[in-house]
Design an enzyme around this catalytic site. Structure first.
Site, PDB file in Angstrom:
ATOM      1  N   HIS A 119      -5.376   0.586  -1.957  1.00 26.74           N
ATOM      2  CA  HIS A 119      -5.163   1.571  -0.899  1.00 26.74           C
ATOM      3  C   HIS A 119      -6.166   2.700  -1.075  1.00 26.74           C
ATOM      4  O   HIS A 119      -6.358   3.219  -2.171  1.00 26.74           O
ATOM      5  CB  HIS A 119      -3.751   2.159  -0.929  1.00 26.74           C
ATOM      6  CG  HIS A 119      -3.555   3.220   0.111  1.00 26.74           C
ATOM      7  ND1 HIS A 119      -3.283   2.918   1.429  1.00 26.74           N
ATOM      8  CD2 HIS A 119      -3.649   4.574   0.048  1.00 26.74           C
ATOM      9  CE1 HIS A 119      -3.208   4.042   2.121  1.00 26.74           C
ATOM     10  NE2 HIS A 119      -3.420   5.059   1.308  1.00 26.74           N
ATOM     11  N   ASP A 149       9.383   6.351   6.921  1.00 32.10           N
ATOM     12  CA  ASP A 149       8.072   6.962   6.763  1.00 32.10           C
ATOM     13  C   ASP A 149       7.392   7.170   8.114  1.00 32.10           C
ATOM     14  O   ASP A 149       6.777   8.208   8.355  1.00 32.10           O
ATOM     15  CB  ASP A 149       7.183   6.107   5.862  1.00 32.10           C
ATOM     16  CG  ASP A 149       5.768   6.663   5.800  1.00 32.10           C
ATOM     17  OD1 ASP A 149       5.604   7.776   5.278  1.00 32.10           O
ATOM     18  OD2 ASP A 149       4.839   6.009   6.289  1.00 32.10           O
ATOM     19  N   ARG A 153       5.635  15.379  10.183  1.00 27.97           N
ATOM     20  CA  ARG A 153       4.741  16.179   9.334  1.00 27.97           C
ATOM     21  C   ARG A 153       3.485  16.565  10.092  1.00 27.97           C
ATOM     22  O   ARG A 153       2.925  17.653   9.916  1.00 27.97           O
ATOM     23  CB  ARG A 153       4.379  15.398   8.075  1.00 27.97           C
ATOM     24  CG  ARG A 153       5.512  15.277   7.068  1.00 27.97           C
ATOM     25  CD  ARG A 153       5.214  14.210   6.030  1.00 27.97           C
ATOM     26  NE  ARG A 153       3.903  14.400   5.431  1.00 27.97           N
ATOM     27  CZ  ARG A 153       3.103  13.398   5.051  1.00 27.97           C
ATOM     28  NH1 ARG A 153       3.474  12.136   5.219  1.00 27.97           N
ATOM     29  NH2 ARG A 153       1.939  13.656   4.508  1.00 27.97           N
ATOM     30  N   SER A 167       4.856   8.743   1.072  1.00 25.14           N
ATOM     31  CA  SER A 167       4.508   8.032   2.300  1.00 25.14           C
ATOM     32  C   SER A 167       3.657   6.807   1.983  1.00 25.14           C
ATOM     33  O   SER A 167       3.958   5.683   2.413  1.00 25.14           O
ATOM     34  CB  SER A 167       3.753   8.970   3.247  1.00 25.14           C
ATOM     35  OG  SER A 167       3.255   8.266   4.366  1.00 25.14           O
ATOM     36  N   LYS A 214       5.325   2.459   1.384  1.00 28.82           N
ATOM     37  CA  LYS A 214       4.839   1.281   2.113  1.00 28.82           C
ATOM     38  C   LYS A 214       4.213   0.267   1.163  1.00 28.82           C
ATOM     39  O   LYS A 214       4.440  -0.941   1.295  1.00 28.82           O
ATOM     40  CB  LYS A 214       3.828   1.723   3.179  1.00 28.82           C
ATOM     41  CG  LYS A 214       4.478   2.444   4.352  1.00 28.82           C
ATOM     42  CD  LYS A 214       3.483   2.974   5.345  1.00 28.82           C
ATOM     43  CE  LYS A 214       2.683   4.138   4.816  1.00 28.82           C
ATOM     44  NZ  LYS A 214       1.878   4.825   5.827  1.00 28.82           N
TER      45      LYS A 214
END
Length: 442
Positions: free
Chosen positions: A99, A178, A185, A200, A204
């Protein structure tokens, strides 16, 4: 703790074990939320029992007062529990995922996934779309004729078993809390809250079910976190969350003060990624791709491989073509080209001492490569092609960049955005080599 009977429409008449106001006050006053409070407030918000304005207040309290490691871990677990969890236990291959926190010209997923898969490690890369100045992996791949992002779980599993790599859209069933909180947010000034960013991302990624995760946490002008100390804190928090959840997690802190590579856009970045898979491409893109591949392979127990060789000898390219074809794409088709281009040229001699990633990213966005709001269409051929990068000599009149777009009326605002992006030092100045990987956090 007081209890209350909810009077909001969802679940009207049900007795809730906590009162949202008590939870807000606890965090507002600098307290530590109890595990049961966290479980309840995330679930109740997902159900619509906790109102948007109440979660807004709690998010701001978290932004201002922070969270302890145990709180963030529990918050992340509650987000995961709001939806489904995937499992790759049935695969014959080990899994590893990556990620990135996002940046300008960050096309690394494209060459990285097939490269890692070449060595027998499955890469289930559930990716997203771009918003603002940072590009989205799915937008880039959709520039390839026929390629599709939406796969069923069955299709994804079959492709992972047969090809070893898949890049596709995440299903809506993963951490639905999320999705709802992220949108909140975005409009309440709490995007930068590190506990909420970390939970967040990690909710995931953990829900996706991979056994190992490598994080590419960017820092610098074009990154989500521009200050290194903030990026380092985010990396540390996410590694801890992964570790607490039983996922082997490591983070690389990487430079995003300048764009990665020489292209920013969708089809432009696909083309550059293919160059990397063909054994060429910009040195910084190759360096980061190889560094992340080594981390992913090591996390899956493969430390005995020659990553660079797989780029040089065509093995990674073969996996790329199989991955694209499996999702309906034609890996040999011509990529879209923008209808209009405009050149930017240097006004003086010098050496490129800096190249502002944010300015370049915003220019690409304004040219049509990115979107201002979710769901907005992007142009496949739009973006910026960089011809002079850090450390390179420039003469007055030399080509610095080419702007690409289908809508020439966009050139004016793109030029405004990119103005001053090239920082030229005096001719002959020695410019230090750019460090891409700044640190490794475990």
């Amino acid at each position: 703790m007081s209890t209350t009977t909810s009077t909001s429409t969802p679940g009207a008449g049900a007795v809730e074990p906590f009162d949202a106001i008590d939870v807000i006050r606890a965090k507002r006053d600098g307290g530590v939320l109890e595990p049961a409070q966290i479980d309840w407030v995330v679930d109740a918000y997902t159900r619509g029992v906790v109102a948007e304005e109440q979660m807004s207040a709690l998010a701001m309290a978290i932004f201002l007062n922070g969270m302890e490691r145990e709180e963030i871990s529990r918050w992340t677990a509650a987000m995961i529990a709001s939806g489904e969890r995937m499992s790759f236990d049935a695969l014959s291959r080990p899994t590893a995922d990556k990620h990135s926190t996002g940046g300008v010209g960050d096309k690394i997923t494209l060459p990285l996934a097939p490269l890692v898969a070449t060595f027998g490690v499955a890469v289930p890369q559930l990716s997203g779309r771009g918003l603002g100045h940072t590009g989205g992996t799915l937008d880039k791949l959709e520039a390839i004729p026929g390629w599709r992002a939406a796969l069923s779980n069955e299709e994804m599993m079959a492709q992972l078993e047969e090809v070893g790599a898949v890049i596709c859209a995440a299903g809506s069933g993963l951490a639905p809390a999320d999705k709802k909180l992220y949108a909140l947010r975005d409009v309440t000034g709490t995007v930068e809250a590190i506990p909420l960013i970390a939970s967040s991302i990690m909710s995931k990624k953990i829900a996706e079910g991979t056994a190992a995760l490598v994080l590419d946490v960017k820092t610098g002008a074009g990154a989500f976190m521009t200050e290194e100390a903030d990026s380092r804190e985010l990396a540390r928090t996410m590694v801890d969350l992964g570790t607490d959840a039983g996922v082997a997690t490591v983070a690389l802190l990487t430079d995003m003060s300048a764009p990665l590579g020489r292209t920013v856009g969708n089809a432009l970045e696909v083309r550059e990624s293919v160059e990397v898979l063909a054994g060429g491409g910009p040195a910084d893109v190759v360096e980061l791709t190889v560094a992340l591949a080594r981390e992913m392979l090591a996390s899956a127990g493969r430390t005995d491989v020659d990553v660079e060789a797989a780029l040089a000898d065509g093995r990674a390219m073969d996996t790329w073509k199989a991955m694209i074809a499996a999702q309906g794409g034609d890996p040999d088709a011509a990529l879209p080209v923008a209808a209009h281009t405009e050149e930017l040229r240097a006004e003086a001699d010098g050496v490129v001492a800096g190249l502002d990633a944010m300015k370049v990213g915003v220019a690409g966005w304004r040219l049509g490569a990115g979107r201002s709001r979710p769901g907005e269409a992007v142009q496949a051929g739009a973006g910026v092609e960089i011809h002079r990068h850090i450390g390179e000599e420039v003469r007055a009149g030399d080509l610095l960049a080419v702007l690409h777009t289908d809508t020439p009326e966009r050139f004016g605002r793109a030029r405004e955005a990119i103005d001053g992006a090239w920082d030229l030092a005096a001719p002959g100045t020695a410019v230090p080599a750019r460090r891409i990987v700044l640190d490794r956090i475990v």
